[in-house]
Design a protein around this motif. Structure first.
Motif, short mmCIF file in Angstrom:
data_model
loop_
_atom_site.label_atom_id
_atom_site.label_comp_id
_atom_site.label_asym_id
_atom_site.label_seq_id
_atom_site.Cartn_x
_atom_site.Cartn_y
_atom_site.Cartn_z
N LEU A 106 0.80 -1.22 0.00
CA LEU A 106 0.00 0.00 0.00
C LEU A 106 0.84 1.28 0.00
O LEU A 106 0.50 2.24 -0.71
CB LEU A 106 -0.95 0.00 1.20
N ASP A 112 -4.91 7.49 -0.63
CA ASP A 112 -5.71 7.84 0.55
C ASP A 112 -7.03 8.52 0.18
O ASP A 112 -7.86 8.78 1.05
CB ASP A 112 -4.92 8.74 1.50
N ARG A 119 -5.19 3.49 2.60
CA ARG A 119 -5.83 2.21 2.88
C ARG A 119 -6.37 1.53 1.64
O ARG A 119 -6.82 0.39 1.71
CB ARG A 119 -7.01 2.40 3.85
N GLN A 175 -0.75 2.67 8.20
CA GLN A 175 -1.60 3.30 7.16
C GLN A 175 -1.97 4.76 7.46
O GLN A 175 -1.97 5.55 6.50
CB GLN A 175 -2.85 2.44 6.97
N ASP A 177 -4.52 2.93 10.42
CA ASP A 177 -5.88 2.45 10.58
C ASP A 177 -5.98 1.79 11.95
O ASP A 177 -5.90 0.57 12.09
CB ASP A 177 -6.23 1.46 9.47
#
Length: 389
Positions: A106, A112, A119, A175, A177
């Motif tokens: 990623l 984003d 993510r 990330q 997250d």
């Protein structure tokens, strides 16, 4: 109707696949899941129209996409629920490896979408969020490892699964997250608890999680901003939480009426993270209570069926999937009423989102496969027999 009231009948040897699947399936749980999807479409008709207008699409652009992704998710759920536990485990391992590699890449290929957290992969016609597919794969793989450690001369599966859990959490934090990271930790903790973990050790793990939160607060502006907004005694009415809280208050018991809600015109994520605010404003506490009841019944019925299961792996994997499903719904609704900090987490089968819907369908299919009736004695019978021996 008799089977839905008293439970599915055990499978018979040599029975065709479809009759065997239908006979052993937990039909009530599947009915509750389909009902949630229908409720999601109903709410999408109200919540997504303003967004479609702002983006220059037809009024029902997002509803049509949700219907497509949702039908795909239901097909995936049915197909996965037909699999044997062994085949589900193999699918989970392959899915986990693919999702883990996708998450690791990623930072290079991800985007984003202007939300401050990388993510997703942009596919042009849609987006893909690997973490949604990683969750069910990780839970089943970790359950397999923990179950293997309970066998005589088995591998140190519990320790290996914990190391794998930490690796996944680190990727999610990068990330960042934090919501999904907490959900992964929770799912592993549930399985470890069901497997017989000492309570003192679980308390120690909770302390480590709190300490990690303090470190994240000190080093992540994204995380600190959300925590500060949650702890602030003054709620800015022009923020997403402000709009959502006001909408829930305005809805009252029966709501302001279908299509009469205003929060969907103010919230950019009204069709995803804050879909429950739209439900509360237009349909009131009545619909919200029904939604909560559906989630609770899916979790409770699954856990009760798993209590009769003698296979350790199936009990652990099923418990992890069921509890993670319920907690994700609880987190989404808790954020909307300001009981929890903002997480950016969807409401399973109700919120808009292709990755969330399809991954949720696969996860629920796995859970339905694990909770199917099998030609075995009750676990209590096995324990009584062991005691007499």
């Amino acid at each position: 109707m008799t089977e839905m009231v008293y439970g599915a009948l055990p499978a018979q040897e040599g029975e065709p696949i479809l009759p065997k699947w239908w006979r052993t399936l937990d039909k009530w749980t599947m009915t509750f899941v389909v009902t949630l999807f229908i409720v999601g479409l109903l709410l999408g008709l109200a919540a997504s129209v303003p967004l479609a207008a702002r983006n220059g699409f037809d009024n029902f652009h997002y509803v049509q996409r949700q219907a497509f992704f949702g039908c795909t998710a239901l097909v995936a759920m049915v197909l996965t629920s037909m699999m044997s536990p062994t085949l589900v485990r193999r699918l989970a391992v392959i899915g986990f490896v693919c999702a883990f590699v996708a998450m690791a890449l990623l930072p290079i290929f991800g985007t984003d979408f202007g939300k401050g957290a990388v993510r997703w992969y942009s596919l042009g016609f849609a987006s893909l969020q690997p973490s949604e597919f990683l969750k069910p794969g990780f839970i089943v793989l970790a359950a397999w490892m923990i179950a293997a450690s309970h066998q005589i001369y088995g591998p140190p599966g519990t320790l290996l699964s914990f190391g794998l859990c930490l690796s996944v959490v680190m990727l999610l934090v990068m990330q960042p997250d934090f919501g999904q990271a907490c959900l992964i930790l929770f799912g592993w903790g549930v399985m470890y608890f069901v497997a017989g973990a000492p309570m003192l050790l679980l308390v120690g793990m909770a302390a480590v999680v709190i300490f990690g939160g303090v470190i994240a607060y000190s080093n992540s502006e994204h995380f600190a901003r959300r925590i500060d907004g949650f702890l602030s005694p003054d709620l800015d009415p022009t923020t997403q939480l402000g709009y959502a809280t006001n909408a829930i208050r305005e809805g009252g018991l029966f709501g302001v009426g279908v299509g009469e809600g205003q929060v969907k015109w103010s919230l950019p994520d009204a069709h995803t993270d804050f879909i429950i605010a739209v439900a509360a404003e237009e349909y009131g506490l009545v619909l919200v209570s029904i939604i909560i009841f559906l989630y609770a019944m899916i979790v409770v019925r699954s856990l009760f069926r798993l209590m009769r299961e003698r296979d350790t792996f199936i009990r652990l994997a099923g418990a992890g999937l069921a509890c993670s499903f319920g907690v994700q719904a609880m987190i989404n609704m808790g954020v909307a009423v300001r009981l929890l900090p903002a997480k950016g987490m969807t409401l399973p089968f109700v919120s808009y989102g292709g990755s969330s819907l399809i991954a949720g369908g696969i996860a629920m299919g796995m859970l339905l496969a694990f909770t199917r009736s099998r030609p075995q004695g009750e676990i209590a019978d096995a324990l009584r027999g062991r005691g007499r021996g």
